[in-house]
Write a protein that holds these residues in place. Structure first.
Motif, short mmCIF file in Angstrom:
data_model
loop_
_atom_site.label_atom_id
_atom_site.label_comp_id
_atom_site.label_asym_id
_atom_site.label_seq_id
_atom_site.Cartn_x
_atom_site.Cartn_y
_atom_site.Cartn_z
N GLN A 109 45.20 75.37 54.39
CA GLN A 109 45.87 74.90 55.59
C GLN A 109 47.19 75.61 55.93
OE1 GLN A 109 46.18 70.65 55.30
NE2 GLN A 109 44.29 70.27 54.74
N GLU A 110 47.88 76.00 54.96
CA GLU A 110 49.25 76.39 55.11
C GLU A 110 49.13 78.06 55.02
OE1 GLU A 110 51.78 74.41 55.50
OE2 GLU A 110 50.56 72.98 55.81
N ASP A 169 50.93 68.73 52.31
CA ASP A 169 50.07 68.64 53.34
C ASP A 169 50.99 68.16 54.74
OD1 ASP A 169 48.69 66.38 55.19
OD2 ASP A 169 46.85 67.21 53.95
N GLU A 170 50.62 68.65 55.76
CA GLU A 170 51.07 68.47 56.99
C GLU A 170 51.44 67.02 57.32
OE1 GLU A 170 49.29 70.07 60.25
OE2 GLU A 170 47.31 69.17 59.90
N HIS A 171 50.65 66.05 57.02
CA HIS A 171 50.62 64.71 57.01
C HIS A 171 51.73 63.98 56.30
CE1 HIS A 171 46.80 65.35 58.94
NE2 HIS A 171 47.18 64.96 59.73
N ALA A 218 42.00 74.18 49.50
CA ALA A 218 41.76 73.69 50.95
C ALA A 218 43.36 73.33 51.28
CB ALA A 218 41.07 72.28 50.89
N LEU A 219 43.91 72.69 50.65
CA LEU A 219 45.59 72.58 51.13
C LEU A 219 46.22 73.88 51.07
CD1 LEU A 219 47.63 70.77 51.65
CD2 LEU A 219 48.25 70.45 49.42
N LYS A 230 40.18 71.27 46.06
CA LYS A 230 41.00 70.48 46.66
C LYS A 230 42.44 71.20 46.95
CE LYS A 230 39.45 65.98 45.73
NZ LYS A 230 39.50 64.56 45.37
#
Length: 349
Positions: A27-28, A66-68, A23-24, A20
């Motif tokens: 994303q970056e 996380d972008e959210h 994965a984060l 996890k």
């Protein structure tokens, strides 16, 4: 309903949680470093990883939110947690790698820029004026005429190191010789520095310096000490060289001399990048062929360490200056030799 978050350590054995984290980071556009001392994550109620950060030594790295969930203060919580963990370990002078876009956040938290690479990666420290103070100390040793530099670990100082210093010293008015301060080698820094100082004492144009945390350290170039080609982050090598360029400006250095590296793939990669980057800053990079023994083998510190491990003082004597041998063959070296003989892989460290 207000979201609740928790923060905690991610254990190296927890493959699911590390997946996890990876994965984060992906994303970056970040890849998790292969060697880290500590990783943490911020979780939501569903145990999703919504922020993560790590450190290696006294350097914060692999930071992502996380972008959210950006704009919720998670980065401050994350960095605050990491700083506290570093404090518990006794690390008060901290460094951080970050994208240039995130630099303002770290400046607001008290970090100060040291260098940047390709307009994307920035290197900062939390000590106000730390690097500037180091540069001022160096500048005080500046002399008239041409200046060059050599950087070495000298683990221990060999005839090969002496040869490199002699070649460089003949080519300039002042040679600035930096000894790596990082205590990541089998022979402690204080001993390595002493043997270098004694080994070049007859060369009047050589000025000896400690590298501090600013040249080939666990902060600037950790994979140098890992001796694993796969772990080499070329951006870290470029960052280390960018920091060196500022040091060179302070001392008027226009040449850097390095030993040819036929056996160390990590140092060979570093030398290649140095040869690419330094000329762009007006600094020539001179790669000096290694001194060889009568049978054609390169004189290397790893060979000396292996001989010390094996109790082969005859081989040691043939590869090191008299000053190094006098120390290694004397009673003062007993603790160092005990450590060497207990090591599993003396050639790497």
């Amino acid at each position: 309903m207000m979201n609740t978050y928790s923060i905690g350590k991610v254990w190296p054995q927890d493959a699911g949680m590390l997946a996890k984290v990876d994965a984060l980071l992906a994303q970056e556009g970040i890849e998790r470093d292969g060697n880290l001392d500590y990783t943490c994550a911020i979780f939501n109620d569903d145990l999703d990883v919504i922020a993560t950060g790590s450190f290696f030594g006294n350097t914060l790295r692999c930071l992502a939110v996380d972008e959210h969930h950006q704009g919720e203060g998670l980065m401050s919580k994350l960095v605050g947690h990491l700083i506290e963990e570093e404090r518990v370990r006794g690390n008060l002078q901290l460094f951080v790698y970050t994208k240039v876009a995130a630099a303002k956040f770290f400046r607001d938290m008290g970090f100060h820029e040291i260098a940047r690479v390709d307009g994307s990666l920035m290197f900062l420290e939390n000590r106000p004026g730390g690097f500037d103070a180091y540069l001022r100390e160096l500048a005080a040793t500046r002399r008239p005429g041409t200046a060059a530099a050599v950087v070495m670990n000298a683990n221990p100082f060999t005839l090969g190191h002496r040869h490199l210093v002699e070649v460089a010293a003949r080519a300039c008015d002042t040679l600035h010789l930096f000894v790596l301060s990082e205590d990541a080698s089998l022979i402690p820094f204080e001993v390595r520095r002493r043997l270098v100082r004694e080994g070049v004492a007859d060369l009047p144009n050589v000025v000896l310096h400690d590298s501090g945390p600013y040249i080939i350290s666990s902060a600037t170039f950790p994979s140098y000490f890992l001796k694993d080609t796969a772990a080499v982050n070329e951006n870290h090598a470029r960052l280390d060289i960018a920091v060196f360029q500022r040091i060179a400006q302070a001392l008027g250095i226009t040449e850097r001399f390095v030993g040819e590296e036929p056996t160390s793939s990590v140092t060979s990669i570093y030398n290649r990048i140095m040869a690419e980057e330094l000329p762009r800053a007006g600094i020539s990079c001179q790669i000096v062929p290694r001194l060889a023994t009568a049978d054609g083998n390169p004189v290397s510190a790893s060979t000396v360490r292996q001989a010390l491990h094996d109790g082969d003082l005859e081989t040691v004597r043939a590869l090191v200056p008299d000053t190094t041998y006098a120390y290694l063959a004397g009673p003062e070296a007993a603790p160092v030799l005990k450590r060497l003989r207990a090591a599993q892989n003396v050639k790497h460290y």
